[in-house]
Motif scaffolding. Structure first.
Motif: not given
Length: 770
Positions: A702, A705, A707-711, A753, A769-770
């Motif tokens: 994370r 950068g 992966i996303t917060d939801h990932e 999400k 990817r969100n």
């Protein structure tokens, strides 16, 4: 006569592709090409590198390239001294081929078979000047490009070919290389190219006549009529416009028939646009945008999705009715399809006695070589022979003799056997394919034990049942699990040998659970029903594992999500070589909950068990399972599935998908006599120590950068399950992990999400990817 080692002479696109297929099958290969000026191995190295970098991949696993020994035809022909078969795939000119054969005859052992991969030069011409011994072990073997993926192998025996040689090559091509074999007569173009190229060129000519665009023609001649998405013009780009021109010119020269390309196509070729290899042809891609050639101006315009009246309605019909429906499309679109059907059917009917030994060979050649779901004779039956005759007459063509011989249809059913029109008239049984079980024949012969709209149970004989998924893309749901339960009870009650789970489809064994239903239930807040559904799935996969009889799963093509989980829980897997197996749930914001997360954790932990305390860190198993699931690793072949861990020792591969169900049945019969249900004990879940390690890795991704917060949320839920919670290390059963798996799945499904991801995938077929 056993083939253990093969030589391939010619490392161009076809030769290197054939060598890659042979090596993928585990066969040692000698690959030769002409010498370069500075580096004698320049051309063969270039060919091998092309195969290594090919997309789609030419090798089923990268390390299989190590089975290929390279050389050049000037210095290294002696490398062929110990091969059992040499496949010639050099330039399509008679003289160089004849010169090569003269040299091969001097050095090859007496038993070595020689074949040519020529796409059209007659065998009798190639054999001029050769000895009787050479002639006996020579034949044509015409592979299709790309050799790994196209099923067809045309076999062209000569009057001199020794029957033992023919049998050896056909057995090897079928069982080792996984090919669909069709014997063709020794005539220009053989079967598939003669008919397929003619049809392509007619489509181009008729596009001009009816004033259609390239986009419109490809929309009409692809999946709509049971052909590949590449249709006419995209297929030409994939093949290469220069290759199409060469084949067309050779067919025109050798047959005296009109295989000419329009002048505007020649201008495209002269301009250096040869298709995918030059990044422009009938289509051109710039970045993410695709442009289509305007054949009138030779300029590229943004690609369009044509709105053709009646097409959306036709798409809803089963294929036989769809083929009929497109002939009745309004205006120029229907006129184009009627003309194309008429001229193609007429040519097929007129030429079949010349090029093939029977009509089923024609249907199989076009199906296996060009990806048609229905061959030309099957299509004419679907349209109706009276209608076919009308369209041929309307096109100003004479009624072919073969059409006059047919009595209402080219194929008929006589009891349990399918009959076909013989070329001389009358009907004969369609030749059986030993070692192949066809589901259609099971239906025709009354072998259905029980069925529902989602699944069927068949009696395969010898005490083995087959469970077939009938849903689109093999989507898993309650209907399948209920019939699975019935089938397993039926086997126990009747003391049968065991169960095969498999199906016939062009694309997928199973692409996973029914996402549309899952999303609908989540949006309606039906959480109790969802939990029951997930638990039913888990119980079903565990029943496969615990059954008192062997269960063999036979995956092929897309085997994703729930399809992969079914596979993981079988006693044995009999996988098609082209099996793309993966736990891909993270792509829609979930984790595997049909036992996939549990199974990889247990499987990888058990793999390490003999070494723990000495050489292995038990966290390595958790880490490996996390990486496989979090990265949604999907095998590009069954061979690669062994590397990832989806397949394991005891599982096997069927190179020929046609043999998959029969091979799986035999595995059941092999296991049944002394079968004992496997017993799995507990493993140690590492708890907070493993969870801490995984969370640190997630945090690092994370921060970078990546992966996303939801990932982060998805990965954290996965880490919690694989760690067995956040407490101290503890002994856990399979159901302990299954409970955690189910809880995490439902938590993620409840997030906005994840629901957005599912909705996006259902709408576009692509991940969000969100």
């Amino acid at each position: 006569m056993r083939i253990k080692k093969v030589g391939v002479v010619g490392a161009g696109t076809m030769g290197s592709g054939i060598a890659a297929l042979l090596a993928s099958a585990g066969v040692p290969v000698v690959l030769l090409d002409i010498p370069g000026k500075e580096d004698p191995l320049e051309f063969v190295k270039r060919g091998l590198e092309r195969a290594k970098k090919a997309k789609p991949a030419a090798f089923m696993r990268k390390d299989r390239a190590e089975l290929i020994t390279i050389g050049n035809t000037r210095d290294d022909l002696e490398l062929l001294k110990d091969v059992d078969w040499v496949i010639e795939a050099i330039i399509e000119k008679l003289e160089p081929k004849q010169e090569l054969y003269a040299r091969l005859e001097e050095i090859l052992p007496e038993h070595a078979i020689v074949s040519s991969n020529t796409s059209g030069i007659p065998m009798k011409a190639l054999l001029e000047g050769r000895s009787e011994g050479f002639k006996k072990r020579f034949l044509g073997t015409h592979f299709f490009n790309p050799p790994r993926y196209l099923h067809l192998l045309e076999i062209i025996p000569t009057p001199h070919t020794d029957p033992a040689v023919l049998e050896a090559v056909e057995n090897f091509g079928d069982r080792i290389l996984g090919k669909g074999l069709v014997r063709a007569k020794d005539v220009p173009g053989f079967i598939a190219n003669r008919l397929g190229v003619y049809g392509m060129l007619q489509a181009v000519a008729l596009m001009e006549k009816h004033d259609l665009t390239i986009d419109e023609v490809d929309a009409l001649t692809g999946p709509l009529i049971g052909r590949p998405k590449s249709a006419i013009f995209r297929t030409a780009d994939l093949t290469g416009l220069d290759v199409l021109k060469m084949v067309a010119e050779e067919l025109a020269r050798t047959t005296g028939e009109d295989f000419s390309l329009p002048g505007w196509v020649q201008k495209v070729i002269d301009g250096g646009c040869l298709g995918d290899k030059t990044k422009c042809g009938f289509y051109k891609k710039e970045g993410k945008e695709i442009y289509t050639l305007d054949w009138k101006t030779l300029e590229y315009k943004p690609r369009e999705k044509p709105k053709i009246p009646g097409v959306d309605e036709a798409k809803q019909l089963p294929l036989p009715k769809r083929i009929t429906a497109v002939l009745d499309l309004p205006s120029k679109y229907g006129a184009f399809m009627r003309d194309l059907f008429a001229v193609s059917s007429h040519y097929t009917l007129a030429k079949t006695p010349e090029i093939a030994y029977d009509i089923v060979s024609v249907d199989r050649a076009l199906g296996w070589g060009f990806g048609w779901r229905m061959g030309p004779f099957e299509q004419m039956d679907a349209v109706g022979l009276d209608k076919t005759a009308e369209l041929i007459e309307a096109a100003g063509l004479e009624k072919p003799e073969l059409l006059a011989k047919a009595e209402g249809a080219f194929y008929k059913k006589e009891g349990a056997r399918r009959q076909m029109l013989a070329l001389e008239g009358g009907y004969v049984p369609v030749p059986e394919r030993p070692g192949v079980i066809e589901i259609q024949i099971l239906k025709d012969t009354g072998k259905i034990v029980k069925e529902s709209k989602d699944a069927r149970l068949y009696d395969l004989g010898d005490g083995v049942l087959l469970l077939e998924f009938r849903t689109k893309m093999g989507a898993l749901g309650e209907g399948i699990f209920k019939l699975l339960d019935y089938g397993m009870k039926y086997i126990e009650q009747n003391d049968l040998a065991g169960l095969v789970i498999g199906r016939e489809d062009e694309r997928a064994f199973s692409a996973g659970a029914n996402l549309a239903l899952i999303l609908m239930l989540a949006q309606e807040g039906e959480w109790d029903e969802l939990e029951m559904a997930v638990k039913l799935f888990q119980k079903s996969t565990m029943r496969l594992r615990e059954a008192p009889f062997p269960v063999v799963v036979a995956p092929f093509g897309l085997t994703l999500g729930g399809g992969c989980e079914m596979t993981l829980h079988a006693d044995r897997v009999q996988a098609a070589a082209e099996s793309y197996i993966g736990l891909v749930e993270v792509g829609v914001g979930l984790i595997p909950a049909g036992g996939g997360t549990k199974e990889l954790l247990f499987r990888f932990t058990e793999d390490l068990a003999p070494y723990v305390g000495a050489e292995a860190d038990p966290f390595a198993a958790v880490k490996r399972a996390f990486e496989v699931i979090a990265m949604a690793k999907t095998s590009t072949s069954a061979l690669e599935a062994f590397e990832i861990g989806y397949l394991q020792k005891g599982d096997r591969i069927s190179m020929n998908k046609d043999r998959l169900i029969a091979d799986a049945k035999q595995r059941v019969l092999d296991l049944a006599p002394d079968y004992v249900s496997p017993v799995r004990g507990k493993i140690t879940a590492l708890g907070k120590e493993a969870l801490g390690n995984l969370k640190y890795a997630i945090w690092s991704f994370r921060e970078a950068g990546q992966i996303t917060d939801h990932e982060v949320r998805i990965a954290s839920e996965l880490a919690y399950v694989l760690s067995g919670g956040d407490g101290p290390p503890r002994q856990v059963s399979e159901w302990d992990i299954l409970d955690l798996e189910r809880e995490a799945f439902l938590k993620l499904l409840g997030t906005r999400k994840t629901q957005e991801r599912i909705a996006h995938t259902l709408k576009t077929g692509k991940p969000l990817r969100n």
